[in-house]
Design a protein around this motif. Structure first.
Motif, PDB file in Angstrom:
ATOM      1  N   PHE A  90       0.827  -1.207   0.000  1.00  0.00           N
ATOM      2  CA  PHE A  90       0.000   0.000   0.000  1.00  0.00           C
ATOM      3  C   PHE A  90       0.858   1.252   0.000  1.00  0.00           C
ATOM      4  CE2 PHE A  90      -2.035   3.388   2.485  1.00  0.00           C
ATOM      5  CZ  PHE A  90      -3.158   3.613   1.705  1.00  0.00           C
ATOM      6  N   GLY A  91       0.324   2.324  -0.597  1.00  0.00           N
ATOM      7  CA  GLY A  91       0.988   3.621  -0.568  1.00  0.00           C
ATOM      8  C   GLY A  91       0.336   4.572  -1.546  1.00  0.00           C
ATOM      9  N   GLN A  92       0.194   5.841  -1.147  1.00  0.00           N
ATOM     10  CA  GLN A  92      -0.425   6.831  -2.023  1.00  0.00           C
ATOM     11  C   GLN A  92       0.501   7.221  -3.172  1.00  0.00           C
ATOM     12  OE1 GLN A  92      -1.744  10.052   0.628  1.00  0.00           O
ATOM     13  NE2 GLN A  92      -3.843   9.611  -0.019  1.00  0.00           N
ATOM     14  N   ILE A  93       1.685   7.701  -2.847  1.00  0.00           N
ATOM     15  CA  ILE A  93       2.635   8.143  -3.869  1.00  0.00           C
ATOM     16  C   ILE A  93       3.538   6.995  -4.297  1.00  0.00           C
ATOM     17  CG2 ILE A  93       4.523   9.729  -4.372  1.00  0.00           C
ATOM     18  CD1 ILE A  93       3.269  11.680  -2.384  1.00  0.00           C
ATOM     19  N   LYS A  94       4.088   6.285  -3.333  1.00  0.00           N
ATOM     20  CA  LYS A  94       4.874   5.083  -3.595  1.00  0.00           C
ATOM     21  C   LYS A  94       4.556   4.074  -2.507  1.00  0.00           C
ATOM     22  CE  LYS A  94       9.307   5.714  -3.309  1.00  0.00           C
ATOM     23  NZ  LYS A  94      10.670   6.292  -3.355  1.00  0.00           N
ATOM     24  N   SER A  95       4.644   2.807  -2.863  1.00  0.00           N
ATOM     25  CA  SER A  95       4.281   1.770  -1.899  1.00  0.00           C
ATOM     26  C   SER A  95       5.295   1.727  -0.753  1.00  0.00           C
ATOM     27  CB  SER A  95       4.197   0.404  -2.577  1.00  0.00           C
ATOM     28  OG  SER A  95       5.492  -0.092  -2.867  1.00  0.00           O
ATOM     29  N   LYS A  96       4.845   1.170   0.359  1.00  0.00           N
ATOM     30  CA  LYS A  96       5.750   1.024   1.505  1.00  0.00           C
ATOM     31  C   LYS A  96       6.915   0.105   1.162  1.00  0.00           C
ATOM     32  CE  LYS A  96       2.138   0.085   4.125  1.00  0.00           C
ATOM     33  NZ  LYS A  96       1.310  -0.321   5.299  1.00  0.00           N
ATOM     34  N   LEU A  97       6.700  -0.853   0.284  1.00  0.00           N
ATOM     35  CA  LEU A  97       7.804  -1.716  -0.142  1.00  0.00           C
ATOM     36  C   LEU A  97       8.829  -0.932  -0.957  1.00  0.00           C
ATOM     37  CD1 LEU A  97       6.507  -5.278  -1.101  1.00  0.00           C
ATOM     38  CD2 LEU A  97       8.173  -4.639   0.647  1.00  0.00           C
ATOM     39  N   ASP A  98       8.378   0.021  -1.753  1.00  0.00           N
ATOM     40  CA  ASP A  98       9.322   0.852  -2.499  1.00  0.00           C
ATOM     41  C   ASP A  98      10.138   1.730  -1.552  1.00  0.00           C
ATOM     42  OD1 ASP A  98       8.923   0.081  -5.188  1.00  0.00           O
ATOM     43  OD2 ASP A  98       7.057   1.203  -5.274  1.00  0.00           O
ATOM     44  N   VAL A  99       9.481   2.244  -0.506  1.00  0.00           N
ATOM     45  CA  VAL A  99      10.215   3.007   0.510  1.00  0.00           C
ATOM     46  C   VAL A  99      11.242   2.110   1.195  1.00  0.00           C
ATOM     47  CG1 VAL A  99      10.005   4.287   2.672  1.00  0.00           C
ATOM     48  CG2 VAL A  99       8.285   4.593   0.873  1.00  0.00           C
ATOM     49  N   ALA A 100      10.825   0.876   1.511  1.00  0.00           N
ATOM     50  CA  ALA A 100      11.748  -0.083   2.130  1.00  0.00           C
ATOM     51  C   ALA A 100      12.918  -0.390   1.199  1.00  0.00           C
ATOM     52  CB  ALA A 100      11.003  -1.361   2.491  1.00  0.00           C
ATOM     53  N   ALA A 101      12.643  -0.492  -0.110  1.00  0.00           N
ATOM     54  CA  ALA A 101      13.710  -0.764  -1.079  1.00  0.00           C
ATOM     55  C   ALA A 101      14.713   0.390  -1.120  1.00  0.00           C
ATOM     56  CB  ALA A 101      13.118  -1.006  -2.458  1.00  0.00           C
ATOM     57  N   ASP A 102      14.225   1.636  -1.003  1.00  0.00           N
ATOM     58  CA  ASP A 102      15.140   2.779  -0.936  1.00  0.00           C
ATOM     59  C   ASP A 102      16.073   2.649   0.267  1.00  0.00           C
ATOM     60  OD1 ASP A 102      13.896   3.828  -3.160  1.00  0.00           O
ATOM     61  OD2 ASP A 102      12.610   5.201  -2.019  1.00  0.00           O
ATOM     62  N   PHE A 103      15.504   2.225   1.395  1.00  0.00           N
ATOM     63  CA  PHE A 103      16.332   2.028   2.590  1.00  0.00           C
ATOM     64  C   PHE A 103      17.356   0.915   2.368  1.00  0.00           C
ATOM     65  CE2 PHE A 103      16.729  -0.918   6.232  1.00  0.00           C
ATOM     66  CZ  PHE A 103      17.653  -0.187   6.967  1.00  0.00           C
ATOM     67  N   VAL A 104      16.936  -0.195   1.766  1.00  0.00           N
ATOM     68  CA  VAL A 104      17.830  -1.331   1.553  1.00  0.00           C
ATOM     69  C   VAL A 104      19.003  -0.925   0.657  1.00  0.00           C
ATOM     70  CG1 VAL A 104      18.008  -3.614   0.487  1.00  0.00           C
ATOM     71  CG2 VAL A 104      16.074  -3.087   1.968  1.00  0.00           C
ATOM     72  N   ALA A 105      18.728  -0.143  -0.379  1.00  0.00           N
ATOM     73  CA  ALA A 105      19.807   0.319  -1.256  1.00  0.00           C
ATOM     74  C   ALA A 105      20.796   1.194  -0.480  1.00  0.00           C
ATOM     75  CB  ALA A 105      19.220   1.090  -2.438  1.00  0.00           C
ATOM     76  N   ALA A 106      20.269   2.108   0.351  1.00  0.00           N
ATOM     77  CA  ALA A 106      21.147   2.973   1.151  1.00  0.00           C
ATOM     78  C   ALA A 106      21.921   2.160   2.189  1.00  0.00           C
ATOM     79  CB  ALA A 106      20.321   4.062   1.834  1.00  0.00           C
ATOM     80  N   LEU A 107      21.283   1.129   2.753  1.00  0.00           N
ATOM     81  CA  LEU A 107      21.952   0.277   3.732  1.00  0.00           C
ATOM     82  C   LEU A 107      23.124  -0.448   3.094  1.00  0.00           C
ATOM     83  CD1 LEU A 107      22.184  -1.162   6.470  1.00  0.00           C
ATOM     84  CD2 LEU A 107      20.489  -2.818   5.639  1.00  0.00           C
ATOM     85  N   GLY A 108      22.915  -0.983   1.885  1.00  0.00           N
ATOM     86  CA  GLY A 108      23.998  -1.692   1.215  1.00  0.00           C
ATOM     87  C   GLY A 108      25.199  -0.795   0.971  1.00  0.00           C
ATOM     88  N   TYR A 109      24.943   0.435   0.526  1.00  0.00           N
ATOM     89  CA  TYR A 109      26.042   1.369   0.272  1.00  0.00           C
ATOM     90  C   TYR A 109      26.723   1.787   1.571  1.00  0.00           C
ATOM     91  CZ  TYR A 109      28.515   5.574  -1.256  1.00  0.00           C
ATOM     92  OH  TYR A 109      29.472   6.517  -1.504  1.00  0.00           O
ATOM     93  N   SER A 110      25.913   2.043   2.613  1.00  0.00           N
ATOM     94  CA  SER A 110      26.467   2.461   3.902  1.00  0.00           C
ATOM     95  C   SER A 110      27.288   1.344   4.530  1.00  0.00           C
ATOM     96  CB  SER A 110      25.329   2.883   4.840  1.00  0.00           C
ATOM     97  OG  SER A 110      24.552   3.926   4.276  1.00  0.00           O
ATOM     98  N   ALA A 111      26.814   0.103   4.416  1.00  0.00           N
ATOM     99  CA  ALA A 111      27.564  -1.039   4.955  1.00  0.00           C
ATOM    100  C   ALA A 111      28.877  -1.222   4.204  1.00  0.00           C
ATOM    101  CB  ALA A 111      26.717  -2.306   4.871  1.00  0.00           C
ATOM    102  N   PHE A 112      28.846  -1.036   2.898  1.00  0.00           N
ATOM    103  CA  PHE A 112      30.073  -1.138   2.104  1.00  0.00           C
ATOM    104  C   PHE A 112      31.093  -0.098   2.563  1.00  0.00           C
ATOM    105  CE2 PHE A 112      32.347   0.679  -1.597  1.00  0.00           C
ATOM    106  CZ  PHE A 112      33.197  -0.382  -1.870  1.00  0.00           C
ATOM    107  N   ARG A 113      30.624   1.113   2.810  1.00  0.00           N
ATOM    108  CA  ARG A 113      31.527   2.183   3.253  1.00  0.00           C
ATOM    109  C   ARG A 113      32.067   1.913   4.666  1.00  0.00           C
ATOM    110  NH1 ARG A 113      33.114   6.837   0.535  1.00  0.00           N
ATOM    111  NH2 ARG A 113      32.206   8.235   2.091  1.00  0.00           N
ATOM    112  N   ALA A 114      31.262   1.227   5.497  1.00  0.00           N
ATOM    113  CA  ALA A 114      31.684   0.925   6.863  1.00  0.00           C
ATOM    114  C   ALA A 114      32.519  -0.344   6.956  1.00  0.00           C
ATOM    115  CB  ALA A 114      30.463   0.809   7.770  1.00  0.00           C
ATOM    116  N   GLY A 115      32.603  -1.100   5.857  1.00  0.00           N
ATOM    117  CA  GLY A 115      33.368  -2.333   5.859  1.00  0.00           C
ATOM    118  C   GLY A 115      32.614  -3.529   6.401  1.00  0.00           C
ATOM    119  N   ASP A 116      31.279  -3.476   6.382  1.00  0.00           N
ATOM    120  CA  ASP A 116      30.461  -4.559   6.922  1.00  0.00           C
ATOM    121  C   ASP A 116      29.834  -5.393   5.815  1.00  0.00           C
ATOM    122  OD1 ASP A 116      30.913  -3.723   9.533  1.00  0.00           O
ATOM    123  OD2 ASP A 116      29.168  -2.386   9.542  1.00  0.00           O
TER     124      ASP A 116
END
Length: 290
Positions: A90-116
């Protein structure tokens, strides 16, 4: 355009010491080439003349050469456990899963930068094993996981439940690291404390993903046709003043219930509404380790 420079990054740290031997950016509990002073030790036990402390050695009784021993900073595995049930579509502008996917992409990049290393598990009413991604270290891991979540957002969702979460986190029981639980938590919470008990060795961050349309009634119109995101059942609401107040009160009570449940374990949820904001998540971690 440089894709990496456009990728949102947030900064996270463990608020406690972690075990491990792989160098990283988190406080470690083992001795090594770090900057956090732990103790003085005999040069015979830690034969590194570069770390001799002359003042401590002169004061030592009996007289002997002492070296400064430091704690090594380490890397930790990071996992995201994501709810892909029908309500997350569900979501008006974008689905909650799309918002979650944005977070997952940022997490992957942040973890790479942190060495995790970073991995992903998914669930609805059951564990979604086909969406599982083992913890890996790499520049594009987050993009791959985010693409998997976006593909799940394009397929019809099924009703969710806590059974799927329980089976998913069983793989992480007893492990150290960081675990993000990404969900709207639109299911009964009574068994959630038991699940959190299996993650006592990990640092758990609940990511509560809601859409504005869930917490705020429409500003205009008297009649509203709504579909239950989990069951698909349709009904019509007459949006009088009392109904609008009840709508907001129900959302506030649900948030208070979630906050109370996690607060008993010293955990503070992070709320996403409509979009992912990397700076807000960085502030969340800064406040947690302050």
């Amino acid at each position: 355009m440089n894709t990496l420079s456009a990728m949102p990054e947030f900064h996270y740290r463990l608020p406690m010491c972690a075990g491990g031997s792989r160098p990283g950016s988190h406080p470690g509990s083992s001795f090594g080439a770090g900057q956090a002073f732990a103790m003085h030790a005999r040069l015979f036990d830690h034969p590194d003349p570069r770390r001799i402390d002359l003042r401590a050695s002169l004061r030592a009784i009996p007289a002997e050469w002492l070296v400064r021993v430091h704690l090594q900073r380490v890397s930790v595995p990071v996992y995201v456990v994501i709810d892909v049930s029908a309500s997350m579509h569900f979501g008006q502008i974008k689905s909650k899963l799309d918002v979650a996917a944005d977070f997952v992409a940022a997490l992957g990049y942040s973890a790479f930068r942190a060495g995790d290393q970073v991995g992903m598990l998914a669930f609805d009413a059951a564990e979604r094993e086909e969406l599982y991604s083992p913890a890996r270290y790499g520049q594009g891991v987050g993009d791959v996981m985010a693409a998997t979540v976006r593909r799940a957002a394009q397929s019809p969702g099924v009703a969710g439940g806590i059974d799927g979460l329980e089976k998913s986190v069983a793989k992480l029981a007893g492990r150290q690291g960081i675990v993000f639980i990404v969900s709207d938590f639109h299911w009964p919470l009574q068994r959630l404390p038991k699940i959190l008990d299996t993650l006592t060795h990990a640092y758990v961050i609940p990511m509560v993903v809601w859409d504005r349309a869930e917490v705020e009634p429409p500003e205009h119109g008297a009649l509203l046709a709504i579909d239950d995101a989990e069951t698909g059942e349709r009904r019509t609401l007459w949006l009088q003043g009392k109904t609008r107040r009840d709508w907001r009160d129900a959302a506030a009570r649900r948030r208070a219930e979630i906050d109370r449940l996690f607060d008993k374990r010293g955990i503070r949820p992070f709320y996403l509404q409509g979009e992912f904001n990397a700076e807000s998540l960085s502030r969340y971690f800064l406040e947690a380790v302050a």
